[in-house]
Design a protein around this motif. Structure first.
Motif, short mmCIF file in Angstrom:
data_model
loop_
_atom_site.label_atom_id
_atom_site.label_comp_id
_atom_site.label_asym_id
_atom_site.label_seq_id
_atom_site.Cartn_x
_atom_site.Cartn_y
_atom_site.Cartn_z
N UNK A 1 0.84 -1.19 0.00
CA UNK A 1 0.00 0.00 0.00
C UNK A 1 0.88 1.24 0.00
N UNK A 2 0.35 2.37 -0.50
CA UNK A 2 1.15 3.59 -0.54
C UNK A 2 2.19 3.51 -1.64
N UNK A 3 3.35 4.17 -1.44
CA UNK A 3 4.40 4.18 -2.44
C UNK A 3 4.83 2.76 -2.78
N UNK A 4 4.84 2.43 -4.05
CA UNK A 4 5.21 1.06 -4.43
C UNK A 4 5.73 1.03 -5.85
N UNK A 5 6.65 0.11 -6.08
CA UNK A 5 7.11 -0.19 -7.44
C UNK A 5 6.40 -1.42 -7.98
N UNK A 6 5.47 -1.98 -7.17
CA UNK A 6 4.68 -3.13 -7.62
C UNK A 6 5.52 -4.38 -7.83
N UNK A 7 6.61 -4.51 -7.07
CA UNK A 7 7.51 -5.65 -7.24
C UNK A 7 6.95 -6.95 -6.67
N UNK A 8 7.55 -8.06 -7.07
CA UNK A 8 7.17 -9.38 -6.59
C UNK A 8 8.17 -9.87 -5.55
N UNK A 9 7.67 -10.28 -4.39
CA UNK A 9 8.56 -10.78 -3.33
C UNK A 9 9.34 -12.00 -3.79
N UNK A 10 8.73 -12.82 -4.65
CA UNK A 10 9.39 -14.05 -5.10
C UNK A 10 10.63 -13.75 -5.93
N UNK A 11 10.65 -12.60 -6.58
CA UNK A 11 11.83 -12.20 -7.35
C UNK A 11 12.77 -11.33 -6.52
N UNK A 12 12.19 -10.41 -5.75
CA UNK A 12 13.01 -9.43 -5.03
C UNK A 12 13.83 -10.06 -3.90
N UNK A 13 13.20 -10.91 -3.09
CA UNK A 13 13.91 -11.43 -1.91
C UNK A 13 15.18 -12.20 -2.28
N UNK A 14 15.13 -13.18 -3.19
CA UNK A 14 16.38 -13.89 -3.54
C UNK A 14 17.45 -12.95 -4.08
N UNK A 15 17.03 -11.98 -4.93
CA UNK A 15 18.00 -11.05 -5.50
C UNK A 15 18.64 -10.19 -4.43
N UNK A 16 17.84 -9.69 -3.49
CA UNK A 16 18.36 -8.83 -2.43
C UNK A 16 19.25 -9.60 -1.46
N UNK A 17 18.91 -10.85 -1.17
CA UNK A 17 19.74 -11.66 -0.28
C UNK A 17 21.11 -11.92 -0.91
N UNK A 18 21.12 -12.20 -2.20
CA UNK A 18 22.39 -12.40 -2.90
C UNK A 18 23.22 -11.11 -2.89
N UNK A 19 22.54 -9.99 -3.12
CA UNK A 19 23.23 -8.69 -3.11
C UNK A 19 23.81 -8.43 -1.73
#
Length: 746
Positions: free
Chosen positions: A491-509
């Motif tokens: 809700x509110x400000x969002x880029x409409x991202x998917x947790x299934x894609x974002x979480x693995x990428x961010x953990x690797x980063x």
């Protein structure tokens, strides 16, 4: 082999220990000195003897003296020891973990803390096993009830608020197979989540204590396995709020060779329970333990998430509630969460400095005796001075936890907040005083927050004497963010991202940057956006989240500082009832916010205003018909009146810019509608309902479906702390169920 078992609360009897006190006068005198009253007289007082703060010390003393008499008269020493709840302290005493006086001081404190619990109740359900009771609680959505004791395979004790226990008791009385539901005469919801405050205080109390090596194995109520020497403190604290698994404790002992049991203390309650367990259950042998699913320790709500994260922020649950715009994430919300060992962030976006200061002072006054909280700061691209003033305020009042939202890069204000108070410990590691949890959804933004502060900002701040040279040097060794929170479609400000894609990428980063900079401390990665049900929370933890952060679901609670009319609308929404609209604070850039659309015109009207801004260079270029529609339908006043109101808030410099730049003037007029629509929603103006701007994500729609048919269907029964506890407890329960189902198919 023989196990001595020690009874707990409920086994006390008027007159107990009468002959023991005279046999052991020195220990009795020592007990009287520690307690400040006569234990012998207490045991003759039938009324006080049944009050928790008196019951527990009295039972500990009588059990201990009984144990001494038994060993002195027979010379018999046990091979194992176990105790039911309070009795476990006697088992540890028998094993030499502490002496008589030290044990009594522990029990005295425990009894005092547990006696403070009020409004709770417990009931024994006889005739169903543990899984059957769990299934009934889930089927009838009795989410606020915990299983406190597994006394025998067919005797399960439930615990919770008194009204909840009454409701549950009525349900169980009608369930097939239940022989009896016996309500216990207690004032508190012992061995449940509602003892978290007692557990927290007890943890602080025993933190500095030393426990001697155990001379014999003692079986823990919590794990149904022998105590680990290194975890005695944690296990004792966990026992206060954890389930007493007496059945599996005895089954484990049954699995040792030729085991017999002897009850040491008043009455024969445990003897009776053991007889039923041995008749109804199989021993847990080493072979069975390796094969049985039940041998796997159950996942608990308090065990979800990163342990170091919970320790750092002094939390029982790895659960945060994000700061919502204009104080909708209210001071009441923050305090409620803190008192249940979770953490919330007060939403300062759109508030004045005096308003934010009043909230901070109020929160700190409410939490004088402990509790973690934070302040949310929303990035303001055009008015960086407002960020600087907010940081000044946080530093002035000693706020140490900051939630950074909508930041596209690291700013001078954030670096200053993070740098102040840095010092180096005796071990050479940097010790930060201030913690930033950065909410983000883009890898390039995450990289900036995971890295040390930009060199040009450090030099600038040092040159302006806003940080010391030592603070600048130490900032070069740590990341800007203490932790990050990956925000998916929210809700509110969002880029409409998917947790299934974002979480693995961010953990690797995160792992790559940790390796690059060789930080001493791991940066934890949390998950936010779309979390409103146990299934969603489970997915977040399974994706690797160290903590979860909720938002939308907290806006529809008693504590949320928005109007009842907004809450009525939110209560009725489903997962498909949101839309994306231009963000008022980032109107020119076209950034989006997710808002409620059901029954509202705001998303369409906001989109129309942004379309006009993109198409035209000034208000004068827009056709008269469209302008009339905006004035009559959207603004409900003339554009001239709107502009006069806008001008009253502008500086001379800003006003000059608006007069010279017609497109900028148009943006200011259109942005008025966004602020007005938020105000209308917060105040609940009934005449302007269709123009409410309500930031919300589909998580609330999912939550509404989850609680449908329960007491939480009405927002008037939704308390932000209860929601947090329920969500975490149900997530743990769901994980256990899924894992067990998986193991059974292997």
């Amino acid at each position: 082999m023989i196990t001595f078992v020690f009874p707990g609360q409920g086994s006390q009897q008027k007159g107990m220990g009468a002959d023991l006190f005279d046999q052991y006068p020195e220990l009795t005198a020592k007990a009287d000195h520690i307690l400040g009253y006569s234990v012998k007289e207490l045991c003759q007082d039938g009324e006080r003897l049944h009050q928790t703060q008196f019951t527990q010390p009295a039972l500990y003393i009588v059990n201990a003296l009984w144990y001494l008499k038994k060993t002195e008269e027979t010379g018999l020493k046990p091979d194992f020891a176990a105790g039911h709840s309070l009795g476990e302290y006697n088992a540890l005493y028998a094993a030499g973990a502490f002496d008589f006086a030290e044990g009594l001081q522990l029990v005295k404190k425990r009894g005092e803390l547990m006696s403070r619990a009020s409004g709770g109740g417990m009931a024994a359900v006889i005739g169903l096993n543990h899984q059957q009771v769990t299934d009934v609680l889930r089927e009838y959505q009795l989410h606020m009830i915990d299983i406190a004791n597994i006394n025998t395979p067919q005797q399960i004790v439930i615990s919770g608020y008194k009204e909840g226990i009454e409701k549950a008791a009525a349900v169980f009385e009608a369930v097939k197979g239940v022989k009896m539901v016996h309500r216990l005469n207690v004032s508190g919801a012992f061995h449940s989540r509602y003892m978290s405050e007692a557990k927290k205080e007890f943890t602080h109390f025993i933190e500095s204590l030393h426990f001697n090596p155990l001379s014999i194995p003692v079986i823990s109520n919590v794990t149904a396995r022998p105590y680990e020497q290194a975890r005695i403190k944690e296990t004792l604290a966990e026992q206060i709020s954890g389930t007493v698994n007496w059945t599996d404790s005895i089954r484990f002992l049954m699995g040792r060779q030729d085991m017999s049991f002897e009850e040491i203390g008043p009455g024969k309650v445990l003897t009776g329970l053991i007889q039923r367990i041995t008749a109804e259950a199989e021993p847990i042998t080493e072979e069975a333990k390796a094969q049985a699913v039940t041998a796997r320790p159950a996942i608990r709500a308090a065990s979800l998430g990163n342990e170091e994260f919970k320790h750092d922020y002094q939390l029982t649950y790895a659960y945060l509630a994000g700061g919502m715009y204009r104080g909708i994430a209210s001071k009441e919300m923050v305090v409620k969460l803190a008192k249940k060992d979770m953490m919330g962030f007060f939403g300062t976006g759109g508030l004045s400095i005096p308003q934010a200061e009043d909230a901070i002072l109020s929160i700190q006054n409410e939490l004088q005796h402990g509790g973690s909280f934070g302040i949310n700061v929303v990035h303001n691209m055009k008015h960086t001075d407002s960020e600087e003033k907010m940081i000044d305020l946080l530093l002035k009042h000693g706020v140490i936890n900051l939630e950074a939202s909508a930041f596209l890069t690291v700013t001078s204000a954030l670096v200053r907040f993070r740098a102040k108070g840095l010092k180096r410990g005796n071990d050479g590691k940097v010790i930060p005083r201030h913690r930033i949890i950065a909410k983000l959804s883009r890898p390039e933004v995450a990289e900036a927050f995971l890295s040390p502060a930009p060199e040009h900002l450090l030099q600038k701040l040092e040159a302006e004497n806003k940080i010391t040279s030592e603070e600048a040097d130490l900032m070069r060794e740590i990341p800007v963010a203490h932790d990050i929170c990956v925000e998916a479609d929210s809700g509110g400000h969002t880029d409409g991202g998917s947790a299934y894609s974002l979480m693995p990428a961010m953990l690797l980063l995160r792992d790559e940057i940790m390796k690059k900079y060789q930080y001493d401390k791991t940066i934890r990665v949390g998950a936010a956006g779309g979390i409103g049900t146990p299934e969603a929370a489970m997915a977040a933890f399974m994706l690797g989240a160290d903590f979860i952060l909720t938002g939308s679901i907290n806006q529809c609670t008693v504590e949320a500082a928005t109007s009842d009319k907004v809450k009525d609308l939110l209560q009725q929404m489903n997962v498909q009832d949101t839309a994306y609209a231009p963000a008022g604070d980032m109107f020119e850039s076209g950034s989006k916010v997710q808002v409620l659309k059901k029954g509202l015109f705001f998303p369409t009207r906001a989109g129309k205003l942004h379309e006009l801004y993109q198409r035209y260079s000034s208000l004068e270029e827009i056709d008269e018909r469209t302008l009339t529609q905006i004035e009559q339908k959207y603004f409900k006043r003339s554009i001239r009146d709107v502009y006069e109101e806008v001008k009253a808030r502008l500086t001379d410099e800003e006003m000059l810019k608006a007069e010279r730049n017609p497109k900028h003037k148009m943006a200011l007029v259109f942005k008025w509608y966004f602020r007005q629509s938020s105000s209308l929603a917060i105040t609940g103006d009934p005449a302007a309902k269709v123009d409410y701007q309500i930031h919300c994500g589909p998580a609330l729609g999912a939550f509404n479906q989850w609680v449908k048919g329960t007491e939480l269907e009405s927002w008037k029964n939704r308390r932000v702390d209860d929601i947090g506890c329920r969500l975490m407890e149900e997530t743990a329960s769901l994980l256990n169920k899924k894992i067990n189902a998986f193991l059974e198919t292997c």
